[in-house]
Design a protein around this motif. Sequence first.
Motif, short mmCIF file in Angstrom:
data_model
loop_
_atom_site.label_atom_id
_atom_site.label_comp_id
_atom_site.label_asym_id
_atom_site.label_seq_id
_atom_site.Cartn_x
_atom_site.Cartn_y
_atom_site.Cartn_z
N GLY A 109 23.09 28.14 82.23
CA GLY A 109 22.82 28.36 80.81
C GLY A 109 23.77 29.39 80.25
O GLY A 109 24.53 30.03 80.98
N VAL A 110 23.74 29.56 78.93
CA VAL A 110 24.56 30.56 78.26
C VAL A 110 23.75 31.23 77.16
O VAL A 110 22.87 30.60 76.55
N ASP A 111 24.03 32.49 76.94
CA ASP A 111 23.53 33.23 75.78
C ASP A 111 24.72 33.58 74.91
O ASP A 111 25.76 34.01 75.42
N ILE A 112 24.57 33.39 73.60
CA ILE A 112 25.64 33.71 72.66
C ILE A 112 25.09 34.71 71.65
O ILE A 112 24.06 34.45 71.00
N SER A 113 25.76 35.83 71.50
CA SER A 113 25.37 36.84 70.52
C SER A 113 26.61 37.28 69.76
O SER A 113 27.73 37.16 70.26
N GLY A 114 26.39 37.76 68.54
CA GLY A 114 27.53 38.22 67.78
C GLY A 114 27.30 38.17 66.27
O GLY A 114 26.16 38.24 65.79
N ASP A 147 18.77 22.61 81.24
CA ASP A 147 17.65 21.67 81.38
C ASP A 147 17.13 21.18 80.04
O ASP A 147 16.41 20.18 79.99
N THR A 148 17.49 21.84 78.95
CA THR A 148 17.06 21.40 77.62
C THR A 148 18.22 21.02 76.71
O THR A 148 18.08 20.12 75.88
N PRO A 185 21.85 20.40 77.80
CA PRO A 185 22.95 20.36 78.78
C PRO A 185 24.32 20.14 78.16
O PRO A 185 25.30 20.73 78.60
N THR A 186 24.40 19.28 77.15
CA THR A 186 25.71 18.98 76.56
C THR A 186 26.30 20.21 75.90
O THR A 186 27.50 20.49 76.04
N GLU A 187 25.47 20.98 75.19
CA GLU A 187 25.96 22.19 74.52
C GLU A 187 26.39 23.25 75.54
O GLU A 187 27.39 23.93 75.35
N VAL A 188 25.64 23.37 76.64
CA VAL A 188 26.00 24.34 77.68
C VAL A 188 27.36 24.01 78.28
O VAL A 188 28.22 24.87 78.45
N VAL A 189 27.57 22.73 78.57
CA VAL A 189 28.86 22.30 79.13
C VAL A 189 29.99 22.61 78.16
O VAL A 189 31.07 23.07 78.55
N ALA A 190 29.76 22.34 76.87
CA ALA A 190 30.81 22.55 75.88
C ALA A 190 31.20 24.02 75.78
O ALA A 190 32.39 24.35 75.66
N VAL A 191 30.21 24.92 75.83
CA VAL A 191 30.50 26.36 75.72
C VAL A 191 31.20 26.86 76.98
O VAL A 191 32.20 27.58 76.91
N ILE A 192 30.68 26.48 78.15
CA ILE A 192 31.30 26.93 79.40
C ILE A 192 32.73 26.42 79.52
O ILE A 192 33.60 27.09 80.08
N ASP A 193 33.00 25.25 78.95
CA ASP A 193 34.35 24.69 79.00
C ASP A 193 35.35 25.58 78.27
O ASP A 193 36.55 25.54 78.56
#
Length: 217
Positions: free
Chosen positions: A40-45, A57-58, A60-68
């Motif tokens: 997972g990822v947390d984004i703050s700013g 788990d909820t 997945p597509t967005e997590v992959v896109a951010v980690i990429d």
Amino acid sequence: MVRKVRRLLAAVTGALIATACSLAFAGAARATGPKLPPAGVDISGYQLDQPLRLRADTRPTEVVAVIDQVSWLGRTGQQRGPEVKNLGPKYTVVVFAGDVPMRTYDLYPLAKGGPRVYRPAKQPDLSKTAAGWFFGRLNMSETLRTVGVPLERRFDTVTGGVGGGERVIPEDSLNPVRDIDDAMGELRRLLLLNVGVVLVITTGLAGIALLIRHRTR
């Protein structure tokens, strides 16, 4: 003499069987072991009142896109980045393994001269990492906007970036065919391991048989 050879045969055969069993069990454990906890990822700013929490788990597509956006970074980057006034809004991305924070990065999607990524030397997992600045993917702004970061839409950044052009969210991020291929690959590796174990036992027994034959002549 024959008794000594027989004892040697029994000892070596037992060792070979024990080694083969341990290798087989190890291969089976790797193939059928427990899955890693969901990433997972947390984004703050800027303009985010609270961190944007994305889990595999909820969402997945967005997590992959951010980690990429950060997974391709090299070991070393530039020691100096742009001036602060040219960086624009900052978004801190923390990458998780389950509930454990592992990596953190600062993303500047609207920096002058192109998006930038800063990787701090101090990481949550206490690993030794070289601090550095990197040019980010050109689609960083659109990727962050797509997952929920309040950024204006930019039509000129949906393709292209460091490492080649790509979509904002990869179409094959959740590819069931690829998952099946991965499972079949694990099965093939396990079968090859078992074949190798059988060959080791067979070769060892053949060698012992030849040794006995020479000593009993």
